[in-house]
Scaffold this active site. Structure first.
Site, short mmCIF file in Angstrom:
data_model
loop_
_atom_site.label_atom_id
_atom_site.label_comp_id
_atom_site.label_asym_id
_atom_site.label_seq_id
_atom_site.Cartn_x
_atom_site.Cartn_y
_atom_site.Cartn_z
N PRO A 193 70.89 -46.67 107.82
CA PRO A 193 69.55 -46.48 108.39
C PRO A 193 69.62 -45.68 109.69
O PRO A 193 70.52 -45.89 110.50
CB PRO A 193 69.07 -47.91 108.65
CG PRO A 193 70.31 -48.74 108.67
CD PRO A 193 71.29 -48.08 107.77
N VAL A 194 68.70 -44.76 109.85
CA VAL A 194 68.68 -43.91 111.04
C VAL A 194 67.86 -44.60 112.12
O VAL A 194 66.82 -45.19 111.85
CB VAL A 194 68.09 -42.53 110.66
CG1 VAL A 194 67.84 -41.68 111.89
CG2 VAL A 194 69.02 -41.82 109.71
N ALA B 11 68.73 -47.26 113.92
CA ALA B 11 68.84 -48.72 113.90
C ALA B 11 69.95 -49.20 114.83
O ALA B 11 70.45 -50.31 114.69
CB ALA B 11 69.09 -49.21 112.47
N GLY C 261 74.36 -45.64 115.92
CA GLY C 261 74.95 -44.39 116.41
C GLY C 261 74.68 -43.19 115.53
O GLY C 261 75.40 -42.18 115.60
N ALA D 28 74.31 -39.85 117.49
CA ALA D 28 75.58 -39.24 117.92
C ALA D 28 76.35 -38.72 116.72
O ALA D 28 77.00 -37.67 116.78
CB ALA D 28 76.41 -40.26 118.69
N ALA D 29 76.27 -39.43 115.58
CA ALA D 29 76.99 -38.99 114.38
C ALA D 29 76.42 -37.65 113.89
O ALA D 29 77.17 -36.75 113.51
CB ALA D 29 76.89 -40.05 113.28
N ASP E 289 79.18 -43.91 122.13
CA ASP E 289 78.93 -43.65 120.71
C ASP E 289 79.68 -42.39 120.27
O ASP E 289 80.34 -42.37 119.23
CB ASP E 289 77.43 -43.46 120.45
CG ASP E 289 76.64 -44.76 120.63
OD1 ASP E 289 77.21 -45.72 121.17
OD2 ASP E 289 75.46 -44.79 120.27
C1 MEV Z 1 73.72 -47.34 122.60
O1 MEV Z 1 74.39 -47.33 121.33
C2 MEV Z 1 74.56 -48.03 123.63
C3 MEV Z 1 73.99 -48.06 125.05
O2 MEV Z 1 74.99 -48.73 125.83
C4 MEV Z 1 73.70 -46.69 125.60
C5 MEV Z 1 74.94 -45.87 125.85
O3 MEV Z 1 76.06 -46.40 125.90
O4 MEV Z 1 74.78 -44.65 126.05
C6 MEV Z 1 72.72 -48.90 125.13
#
Ligand code: MEV
Length: 333
Positions: free
Chosen positions: A109-110, A112, A115, A118-119, A160
């Site tokens: 799921p996008v 959610a 990550g 970032a992926a 991420d």
């Molecule tokens: C997001 O997956 C994680 C956070 O810690 C933000 C970040 O690390 O950039 C909330």
């Protein structure tokens, strides 16, 4: 020319949010991937297609260093933003611009908290640089991924991006602007279930919420961050010592501290308590929170089904997953 790149999603075991303030965290890549396929075009346009990410396609035009996005939506979805910025960043670094058709697919799921943004950024950067004749290594792709995240969502620890580019289980810390990532290994099988529900805020909004809470209560929130840091250090000791059966308790403590930061929701708490009642030794939100995903650790694979069932009774979808040790992969097809 056609290039395909795939990148894993990620789940944070310990330390989200405090990682933005330079504290350590532990996260792992998961065996669910996004795929970005690029094919060369004769013109200088980049045409985006998201068959299963529910974003309408749109077209970009390269003009020197500027890229103009023409979209049929006033606010083109975030997923498209990460593709655009990844292409822009790589094109600028390599001083080369070529038109491409971009197709993005996702096995998870996008939006959610897994990550996917970032992926998408890293898979696009890996594929586009390959198409331009350059292969970046994992640390370089991590930095590009963070740069893209900073452009699109304004905040990013780089965690991420590092985990997704490198793969595996990673202890991560942002030191100044350096992304410091050390690989860790589970010594035993770690059955895990991910439950997810819709998010009510973006990552940027959740991070801003924590920042405001910290501004109003700096001494209290710094102590919460200190406690999360201690949880991360204890968890690392357990992982290194092969005592993973007792990691669940630390996950539960981390969940309490995330609640204190104000990023848990009633739905997340329902998922967490349902999973624990069904036998999960640890359950916590993973990612930025405000909805999204809950990571559940079970000490026997026979418990994955009851936990998934319990999650469904509170309206959450779920899947069982394993750590992914290969990070981003790129190939010519
Ligand atoms: C997001 O997956 C994680 C956070 O810690 C933000 C970040 O690390 O950039 C909330």
């Amino acid at each position: 020319m056609k290039v395909l790149a795939t990148a894993p999603g990620k789940a944070t075991l310990f330390g989200e949010h405090s990682v933005v303030y330079g504290r350590p965290a532990i996260a792992m890549a998961i065996n669910r991937r996004v795929t970005v396929e690029l094919t060369s075009r004769k013109d200088d346009k980049a045409v985006l297609h998201f068959p299963d990410v529910s974003v309408k396609g749109f077209t970009l035009t390269f003009k020197g260093e500027a890229i103009t996005a023409k979209t049929n939506k006033a606010n083109a979805s975030q997923a498209a933003g990460y593709v655009v910025e990844a292409i822009r960043t790589v094109a600028k670094r390599l001083g080369d611009y070529r038109g491409v058709n971009v197709t993005v697919k996702s096995e998870m799921p996008v939006g959610a908290g897994l990550g996917t943004s970032a992926a998408v950024a890293i898979a696009t950067a890996a594929a586009y640089s390959e198409l331009l004749g350059k292969r970046f290594d994992g640390p370089a792709l991590s930095r590009i991924g963070r740069e893209v995240e900073l452009r699109v969502q304004k905040v990013s620890s780089g965690m991420d991006s590092s985990v997704i580019a490198l793969g595996g289980l990673v202890e991560f810390q942002l030191k100044g602007s350096d992304l410091v990532a050390h690989p860790l290994h589970f010594k035993e099988e770690m059955p895990m279930v991910l439950g997810y529900c819709p998010r009510i805020s973006t990552t940027a909004q959740s991070v801003a919420r924590v920042a405001q809470l910290r501004d109003r209560n700096i001494h209290v929130i710094e102590k919460v961050f200190d406690s999360i840091e201690q949880v991360v250090l204890e968890a690392k000791k357990k992982i290194v010592g092969g005592e993973t059966a007792s990691l669940g308790e630390l996950m539960n403590i981390n969940q309490g501290l995330l609640s204190a930061l104000g990023v848990s929701t009633l739905k997340i708490e329902e998922m967490v308590y349902a999973a624990r009642k069904a036998g999960a030794s640890g359950a916590k939100l993973t990612g930025a929170g405000m909805g999204g995903s809950v990571l559940c650790l079970v000490n026997s694979s026979t418990l994955t089904k009851p936990v998934a069932l319990a999650l469904s009774t509170v309206g959450a979808e779920s899947f069982v997953f394993e750590p992914d040790y290969s990070g981003v992969r790129v190939q010519h097809v």
